[in-house]
Design an enzyme around this catalytic site. Sequence first.
Site, short mmCIF file in Angstrom:
data_model
loop_
_atom_site.label_atom_id
_atom_site.label_comp_id
_atom_site.label_asym_id
_atom_site.label_seq_id
_atom_site.Cartn_x
_atom_site.Cartn_y
_atom_site.Cartn_z
N ASP A 74 11.31 3.71 4.42
CA ASP A 74 11.12 2.37 4.84
C ASP A 74 12.35 1.95 5.56
O ASP A 74 13.29 2.25 5.59
CB ASP A 74 11.22 1.38 3.56
CG ASP A 74 10.21 0.04 3.58
OD1 ASP A 74 9.14 -0.16 3.28
OD2 ASP A 74 10.90 -0.84 4.32
N LYS B 236 -4.93 -0.68 15.68
CA LYS B 236 -5.49 -0.10 14.50
C LYS B 236 -6.72 0.68 15.49
O LYS B 236 -7.22 1.92 14.84
CB LYS B 236 -6.17 -1.10 13.59
CG LYS B 236 -5.13 -1.74 12.86
CD LYS B 236 -4.03 -0.83 12.28
CE LYS B 236 -2.96 -1.45 11.25
NZ LYS B 236 -1.85 -0.47 10.55
N ASN C 35 2.07 4.47 7.31
CA ASN C 35 1.32 3.41 6.77
C ASN C 35 2.31 2.08 7.15
O ASN C 35 1.74 1.06 7.51
CB ASN C 35 1.55 3.52 4.92
CG ASN C 35 1.51 2.07 4.50
OD1 ASN C 35 0.71 1.60 4.29
ND2 ASN C 35 2.69 1.53 4.10
N ASP D 78 13.60 3.70 10.85
CA ASP D 78 12.50 2.73 11.51
C ASP D 78 11.62 3.82 12.29
O ASP D 78 11.78 4.55 12.79
CB ASP D 78 13.25 2.14 12.69
CG ASP D 78 12.27 1.30 13.52
OD1 ASP D 78 10.99 1.37 13.38
OD2 ASP D 78 12.94 0.42 14.22
N VAL D 79 10.20 3.67 11.86
CA VAL D 79 9.14 4.68 12.32
C VAL D 79 9.05 4.47 13.85
O VAL D 79 8.46 5.25 14.46
CB VAL D 79 7.80 4.43 11.51
CG1 VAL D 79 7.83 4.62 10.06
CG2 VAL D 79 7.14 3.04 11.90
N THR E 48 -1.22 -7.75 -0.90
CA THR E 48 0.17 -7.14 -0.89
C THR E 48 0.92 -8.22 -0.27
O THR E 48 0.53 -9.45 0.15
CB THR E 48 0.23 -5.96 0.11
OG1 THR E 48 0.06 -6.71 1.35
CG2 THR E 48 -0.85 -4.79 0.01
N TYR F 54 -2.84 -6.24 17.21
CA TYR F 54 -3.01 -5.64 15.88
C TYR F 54 -4.24 -4.72 16.01
O TYR F 54 -4.34 -3.73 15.71
CB TYR F 54 -2.92 -6.67 14.83
CG TYR F 54 -2.99 -5.96 13.41
CD1 TYR F 54 -1.92 -5.40 12.73
CD2 TYR F 54 -4.22 -6.22 12.58
CE1 TYR F 54 -1.98 -4.62 11.52
CE2 TYR F 54 -4.38 -5.72 11.50
CZ TYR F 54 -3.23 -5.01 10.62
OH TYR F 54 -3.39 -4.55 9.51
N ILE G 219 0.80 -1.18 -0.16
CA ILE G 219 0.18 0.06 -0.05
C ILE G 219 0.77 1.22 0.00
O ILE G 219 0.57 2.08 -0.76
CB ILE G 219 -0.96 -0.18 1.16
CG1 ILE G 219 -1.94 -1.30 1.07
CG2 ILE G 219 -1.70 1.29 1.42
CD1 ILE G 219 -2.70 -1.42 2.43
N1 LIG Z 1 -2.59 -5.76 3.26
C1 LIG Z 1 -3.70 -5.78 3.89
O1 LIG Z 1 -5.04 -6.67 3.90
C2 LIG Z 1 -3.79 -4.57 5.07
C3 LIG Z 1 -5.22 -4.52 5.23
C4 LIG Z 1 -5.43 -3.36 6.23
C5 LIG Z 1 -4.50 -2.48 6.85
N2 LIG Z 1 -3.20 -2.79 6.41
C6 LIG Z 1 -2.21 -1.95 6.93
O2 LIG Z 1 -1.44 -1.40 5.74
C7 LIG Z 1 -0.11 -1.03 5.96
C8 LIG Z 1 0.89 -1.68 5.01
O3 LIG Z 1 0.52 -2.78 4.74
P1 LIG Z 1 0.83 -3.86 3.31
O4 LIG Z 1 0.04 -4.69 3.31
O5 LIG Z 1 1.00 -2.94 2.30
O6 LIG Z 1 2.48 -4.40 3.85
P2 LIG Z 1 3.65 -4.60 3.07
O7 LIG Z 1 4.47 -5.80 4.07
O8 LIG Z 1 3.38 -5.15 1.96
O9 LIG Z 1 4.49 -3.43 3.15
C9 LIG Z 1 4.77 -2.40 4.48
C10 LIG Z 1 6.38 -2.04 4.46
O10 LIG Z 1 6.50 -1.26 5.54
C11 LIG Z 1 7.81 -1.53 5.97
N3 LIG Z 1 8.03 -1.34 7.37
C12 LIG Z 1 7.74 -2.34 8.47
N4 LIG Z 1 8.11 -1.95 9.48
C13 LIG Z 1 8.65 -0.61 9.33
C14 LIG Z 1 9.16 0.37 10.27
N5 LIG Z 1 9.29 -0.04 11.43
N6 LIG Z 1 9.65 1.41 9.89
C15 LIG Z 1 9.62 1.78 8.50
N7 LIG Z 1 9.03 1.02 7.56
C16 LIG Z 1 8.66 -0.26 8.00
C17 LIG Z 1 8.21 -2.98 5.47
O11 LIG Z 1 9.64 -3.08 5.17
C18 LIG Z 1 7.51 -3.06 4.02
O12 LIG Z 1 8.19 -2.34 3.24
C19 LIG Z 1 0.17 -1.73 7.42
O13 LIG Z 1 -0.01 -0.56 8.43
C20 LIG Z 1 -0.98 -2.65 7.38
O14 LIG Z 1 -1.50 -3.07 8.97
C21 LIG Z 1 -2.83 -3.64 5.57
#
Ligand SMILES: NC(=O)c1ccc[n+]([C@@H]2O[C@H](COP(=O)([O-])OP(=O)(O)OC[C@H]3O[C@@H](n4cnc5c(N)ncnc54)[C@H](O)[C@@H]3O)[C@@H](O)[C@H]2O)c1
Length: 249
Positions: free
Chosen positions: A38, A151, A82, A59-60, A182, A147, A19
């Site tokens: 990232d 959220k 995100n 790191d966030v 994703t 989690y 995302i």
């Molecule tokens: N995929 C889903 O179904 C879904 C649904 C609802 C919400 N979300 C939320 O959307 C967001 C993104 O999810 P996604 O599915 O794209 O995940 P993803 O794993 O594809 O991408 C997440 C990215 O965040 C980076 N990351 C992780 N920890 C980090 C940190 N401490 N500091 C900086 N970067 C960091 C990772 O390296 C990765 O590149 C998340 O917050 C997740 O909870 C995802």
Amino acid sequence: MTINFQGKTALVTGAGSGIGAACAHKFAQCGAYVFVNDIDPVRAESVAKEIGGTALAGDVASPGAWLDPVLERGELHALVHNAGYDLATRMGSTEMAAFDRLHRIQISGPFEMTQLLLPVLRAANGAIVIFVASVHGIATEPETSAYAAAKGALIAMVRSLCQDLGPDRIRALTVSPGYVDTPLLDLWMGSTPDPAATRAHAESLHPLGRMGQPEEIASLIAFLASPYAEFINGTNIVIDGGLTARLMD
Ligand SMILES: NC(=O)c1ccc[n+]([C@@H]2O[C@H](COP(=O)([O-])OP(=O)(O)OC[C@H]3O[C@@H](n4cnc5c(N)ncnc54)[C@H](O)[C@@H]3O)[C@@H](O)[C@H]2O)c1
């Protein structure tokens, strides 16, 4: 409807994948200058290169000097929190360090980062802070307590933040996606006994019969950051294909 972010600056966290990467691409397509954060420097660099933005490895959970380029930019119009991931939390066998780390990444880190970036958000004279929450902040399932709590906390937090930040013309919102296709989702499905069946089941839970795509979430976030959405503030926008409208599997 055309969204024009020419002259605007955005920072997307966790933008090396899924995302976040889709958001970075979308903001850049609309003309924004994008900081691509990232924790994985290779991922950040790769997306930044694709869109002509700046990679910010960091790191966030520990906002600090790695954010200096954003402060030096002078103005920040869109801050998209995100970065995040899911964590299985079985009552009785959950490592508290893992629980705390998740909350640091998803709640207190983003809060601290927003605070640190306040001068540039104020300077934009019309900015937005968007947190990617989840439908798990509204309704959830077993073994998802850390989690879901994170959220849900974000959804509650923006109701107060929007009141703190409104006088500075800064809006605060959460976006809550359903299942989105994703790498994070692949990872979770891969950990189940039958990933293909898990995928089929996840798809079937959505009345539309499919999961969301990262680009669909990115389009919503870009819309919310645009002047078209200037009166949308302090609330949670669900984007789940009807998932949370269902009562049963
Ligand atoms: N995929 C889903 O179904 C879904 C649904 C609802 C919400 N979300 C939320 O959307 C967001 C993104 O999810 P996604 O599915 O794209 O995940 P993803 O794993 O594809 O991408 C997440 C990215 O965040 C980076 N990351 C992780 N920890 C980090 C940190 N401490 N500091 C900086 N970067 C960091 C990772 O390296 C990765 O590149 C998340 O917050 C997740 O909870 C995802």
